[in-house]
Design an enzyme around this catalytic site. Sequence first.
Site, mmCIF file in Angstrom:
data_model
loop_
_atom_site.group_PDB
_atom_site.id
_atom_site.type_symbol
_atom_site.label_atom_id
_atom_site.label_comp_id
_atom_site.label_asym_id
_atom_site.label_seq_id
_atom_site.Cartn_x
_atom_site.Cartn_y
_atom_site.Cartn_z
ATOM 1 N N HIS A 18 -68.075 58.626 50.877
ATOM 2 C CA HIS A 18 -67.802 59.741 49.659
ATOM 3 C C HIS A 18 -66.352 60.263 50.113
ATOM 4 O O HIS A 18 -65.752 60.031 50.652
ATOM 5 C CB HIS A 18 -68.902 60.488 49.812
ATOM 6 C CG HIS A 18 -69.292 61.396 51.166
ATOM 7 N ND1 HIS A 18 -68.372 62.428 51.831
ATOM 8 C CD2 HIS A 18 -70.452 61.363 52.128
ATOM 9 C CE1 HIS A 18 -68.528 62.670 52.697
ATOM 10 N NE2 HIS A 18 -69.841 62.321 53.016
ATOM 11 N N HIS A 21 -65.134 61.149 53.533
ATOM 12 C CA HIS A 21 -64.567 60.197 54.140
ATOM 13 C C HIS A 21 -63.092 59.703 53.625
ATOM 14 O O HIS A 21 -62.131 59.325 54.078
ATOM 15 C CB HIS A 21 -65.517 58.830 54.176
ATOM 16 C CG HIS A 21 -66.649 59.418 54.550
ATOM 17 N ND1 HIS A 21 -67.849 59.221 53.886
ATOM 18 C CD2 HIS A 21 -67.190 59.463 55.830
ATOM 19 C CE1 HIS A 21 -68.856 59.592 54.375
ATOM 20 N NE2 HIS A 21 -68.663 59.522 55.645
ATOM 21 N N CYS A 126 -81.496 65.672 69.327
ATOM 22 C CA CYS A 126 -81.399 65.610 67.931
ATOM 23 C C CYS A 126 -81.164 64.035 67.459
ATOM 24 O O CYS A 126 -80.060 63.431 68.018
ATOM 25 C CB CYS A 126 -80.568 66.412 67.247
ATOM 26 S SG CYS A 126 -80.261 66.416 65.459
ATOM 27 N N CYS A 129 -77.805 63.942 65.196
ATOM 28 C CA CYS A 129 -76.642 63.877 65.951
ATOM 29 C C CYS A 129 -76.510 62.793 67.098
ATOM 30 O O CYS A 129 -75.251 62.842 67.628
ATOM 31 C CB CYS A 129 -76.501 65.424 66.530
ATOM 32 S SG CYS A 129 -76.371 66.616 65.310
ATOM 33 N N CYS A 143 -81.834 72.351 65.533
ATOM 34 C CA CYS A 143 -80.344 71.621 65.659
ATOM 35 C C CYS A 143 -79.461 72.503 64.578
ATOM 36 O O CYS A 143 -79.738 72.388 63.525
ATOM 37 C CB CYS A 143 -80.510 70.228 65.103
ATOM 38 S SG CYS A 143 -78.866 69.603 64.686
ATOM 39 N N HIS A 146 -78.433 70.045 61.904
ATOM 40 C CA HIS A 146 -79.524 69.365 60.578
ATOM 41 C C HIS A 146 -80.453 70.259 60.417
ATOM 42 O O HIS A 146 -81.437 70.036 59.592
ATOM 43 C CB HIS A 146 -79.958 67.871 61.310
ATOM 44 C CG HIS A 146 -79.029 66.849 61.368
ATOM 45 N ND1 HIS A 146 -78.121 66.693 62.344
ATOM 46 C CD2 HIS A 146 -78.855 65.969 60.507
ATOM 47 C CE1 HIS A 146 -77.199 65.643 62.359
ATOM 48 N NE2 HIS A 146 -77.627 65.330 61.025
ATOM 49 N N LYS A 298 -72.387 72.331 50.659
ATOM 50 C CA LYS A 298 -72.084 71.025 51.200
ATOM 51 C C LYS A 298 -72.543 69.914 50.508
ATOM 52 O O LYS A 298 -73.586 70.091 50.079
ATOM 53 C CB LYS A 298 -73.066 71.032 52.668
ATOM 54 C CG LYS A 298 -72.320 70.142 53.629
ATOM 55 C CD LYS A 298 -73.201 70.489 55.116
ATOM 56 C CE LYS A 298 -72.937 69.329 56.026
ATOM 57 N NZ LYS A 298 -73.308 69.302 57.105
ATOM 58 N N LYS A 301 -76.941 64.136 49.530
ATOM 59 C CA LYS A 301 -77.471 63.242 48.616
ATOM 60 C C LYS A 301 -78.613 63.713 48.009
ATOM 61 O O LYS A 301 -78.869 63.635 46.787
ATOM 62 C CB LYS A 301 -78.093 62.181 49.372
ATOM 63 C CG LYS A 301 -77.732 60.635 49.005
ATOM 64 C CD LYS A 301 -78.170 59.593 49.644
ATOM 65 C CE LYS A 301 -78.205 58.363 49.061
ATOM 66 N NZ LYS A 301 -78.985 57.305 50.012
HETATM 67 O O1 ME8 Z 1 -69.084 61.576 62.822
HETATM 68 N N1 ME8 Z 1 -65.343 67.218 53.899
HETATM 69 O O2 ME8 Z 1 -69.018 59.619 61.448
HETATM 70 P P1 ME8 Z 1 -69.420 60.234 59.877
HETATM 71 C C1 ME8 Z 1 -64.520 66.605 54.626
HETATM 72 N N2 ME8 Z 1 -69.304 58.144 63.663
HETATM 73 N N3 ME8 Z 1 -64.379 65.610 55.565
HETATM 74 C C2 ME8 Z 1 -65.578 64.992 55.706
HETATM 75 C C3 ME8 Z 1 -66.805 65.587 55.096
HETATM 76 C C4 ME8 Z 1 -66.478 66.555 54.209
HETATM 77 N N4 ME8 Z 1 -67.618 67.140 53.263
HETATM 78 N N5 ME8 Z 1 -67.977 64.786 55.305
HETATM 79 C C5 ME8 Z 1 -67.421 63.934 56.160
HETATM 80 C C6 ME8 Z 1 -69.127 60.430 62.544
HETATM 81 N N6 ME8 Z 1 -66.038 63.963 56.388
HETATM 82 C C7 ME8 Z 1 -68.832 59.571 63.929
HETATM 83 C C8 ME8 Z 1 -67.337 59.687 64.060
HETATM 84 S S1 ME8 Z 1 -65.218 58.750 65.833
HETATM 85 C C9 ME8 Z 1 -65.133 58.388 67.146
HETATM 86 C C10 ME8 Z 1 -66.865 58.869 65.469
HETATM 87 C C11 ME8 Z 1 -65.198 63.077 57.092
HETATM 88 O O3 ME8 Z 1 -69.607 59.113 59.188
HETATM 89 C C12 ME8 Z 1 -64.655 63.712 58.099
HETATM 90 O O4 ME8 Z 1 -63.566 63.102 58.575
HETATM 91 O O5 ME8 Z 1 -70.556 61.487 60.118
HETATM 92 C C13 ME8 Z 1 -65.639 63.917 59.342
HETATM 93 O O6 ME8 Z 1 -65.132 64.315 60.527
HETATM 94 C C14 ME8 Z 1 -66.234 62.215 59.440
HETATM 95 O O7 ME8 Z 1 -66.090 62.085 57.813
HETATM 96 C C15 ME8 Z 1 -67.635 62.201 59.710
HETATM 97 O O8 ME8 Z 1 -67.973 60.935 59.683
#
Ligand code: ME8
Length: 650
Positions: A18, A21, A126, A129, A143, A146, A298, A301
């Site tokens: 989304h 990302h 959790c 997380c 948590c 969450h 925030k 979904k």
């Molecule tokens: O945490 N605004 O993956 P994840 C801005 N797999 N950026 C956002 C966001 C938002 N509302 N939502 C998500 C993980 N992001 C682990 C990471 S790394 C070794 C492992 C972005 O799929 C932002 O970069 O939950 C956030 O840190 C990341 O997606 C979390 O992605």
Amino acid sequence: MSSFYVTTPIYYVNARPHLGHAYTTIVADAMKRFYRLIGADARMLTGTDEHGDKIVKAATKENKSPKEFVDGISAEFAALWKDLKIDYDQFIRTTDENHKKSVQALLQRIYDKGDIYYGEYGGHYCFGCERFYTEKELEDGLCPQHKTKPEYISEKNYFFKMSKYQEWLKQYILDNSDFIRPERYRNEVLAMLEGNVLEDLCISRPKSRLEWGIELPFDKDYVCYVWFDALANYISALGWGNSGDLSLYEKYWPAEHLVAKDILKPHGIFWPTMLKAADLPVYRHLNVHGYWLVKDTKMSKSLGNVVDPRFASEHFGLDAFRYFLLRDMHFGSDASYSEEALITRINSDLSNDLGNLFSRVLSMNAKYFEGQIPALGDLTADDEQIFASVDNAAQNYIQLFKEVRFSYALDGLWEPIRLMNKYVDSQAPWTLYKEGKTERLACVIRVLMENMYKIAVLLYPVMPESSEKMQAQLGKEFILHTKLIDDLLTCRVHLRTGAAVSGASNLFPRFEKPAEEKPADIKTNKQGKQKKEPAPKTDDNTEKGLIEFADFQKLDLRVGTILAAEQHPDADKLLRFDVDLGEDTPRQIISGIAEHFKPSELVGRKVVVVANLPPRKLRGLVSHGMILTAEKEDHLSLLDSSAPNGAKIS
Ligand code: ME8
């Protein structure tokens, strides 16, 4: 040549990509392009995080094996990056064999050093997380991320002696003021390290509970904790611990990491201590940004407010979308996403200021100099002011970009753009033309063009395609080379007198603000510009209520399946749906049928959808189509079909 290595988090494959990302990935792409522009050998890494409980749960929900499931969603991330033209060098998956080898090598190295031990642990776990929480970290027993009650789990596990590195880390952060930036996140990490609070990190999960992970090299009954596995991606991608060939690692490590605030602790604490324990250099900077919110909430979904970056970039233009994201979020703080904000930004900065400057200057040049670049004459104080303002903004822009302060960098660059528009008004080339002052007229146009060229080059990291287009309109081909930026900053003249340039420029079309509710008379054209529908012709057929066959053919009716249905958060009569129409991603459709159906009874139902209606905002949510219903005596039914999703009705 100096090297530069930027990484995004590797995203979990339990949810579809989304806006959040896309933001981090676009910023990483812009940073890579920026460093290439200033002459560095820049590399970018992104990828997907595919192990752990979360993924197993998501796969089970879809009746798929974990591997089958992760392959599907990982491919969705890669497909989105392709559509967003992200210039990454490598896409790593934690299920890659090479990555597994690296993780095992890292574990073994720390184990051999005596920094991993076996012990019993009981803690609040959790599943969302994928980590244990201490009593102190929980908020009202829940948590903090969450808001769910963690499960108390007690088992034997392997632990990394993280506490041993607490003092070292604290001192390192104190000695290196921008190691974690912006400062507020540095302070947050320092606060986490206050007192003797750092516990050892549980880095294993017994296979009896979880099989979907990387086996510990020293105990085959355990798999590696997903965060330990995931963080190692940043070096495994460079071949560390897996290939014997360390050339990439030696060239590019240490990295410049980009993450949002949600994963500050693993990156700010786990990762540097893991690296230290393995006697590896720590990363260069941890760059932490805030969250994109939708109406200050925030994205989620269940609220149906998840922003689809593909739609936004297709609808408003990829470069305009990128500009908005970098300009509207002050790196580090949260920012609010809305189509209104995006349109305001496009119309004011891109159409009015930048686009208008290009279009005015190029069309005047076509009129006064037959589209050929005129000669620069003796400069006046006003001309000097334009050069000075662009040079000054360029220096600041480069510095601010290095400090990941993108919004300030862009804001500063817009000062000379606005000044140039004022300069056009005050120099009044049309009057110079009328008065036959051709030399002065030539000089004014050339001053503008030279400085527009500099702006165009500087914008490459943020708006790569538009940058190349602007340069082409000024008769220049964009070729990256190591001296480009030095030349740009030190030389005054870059264009060739007499070269043919474009006679017009329409870089950034304006957009109308989305109308709320029933804009029945509005249609959207390809650029998203809205125009009035022509009044219907009243001929014989329309009077009889008949339509032409060609009119019927305009309808794109498609079969789909409702994947999710829920009440619209702001309207009693509306329901929000995710409908699978056989396309890459499900479509969000808002429909006024809440009085007739319960959302839960609609999930899994086949429907017929009008698929080519323009997107339309209904109480804040954009609907991408309309679900057809049939009504008799106040009873509403859905149109059903046994045809496969995406089948066209004709
Ligand atoms: O945490 N605004 O993956 P994840 C801005 N797999 N950026 C956002 C966001 C938002 N509302 N939502 C998500 C993980 N992001 C682990 C990471 S790394 C070794 C492992 C972005 O799929 C932002 O970069 O939950 C956030 O840190 C990341 O997606 C979390 O992605």
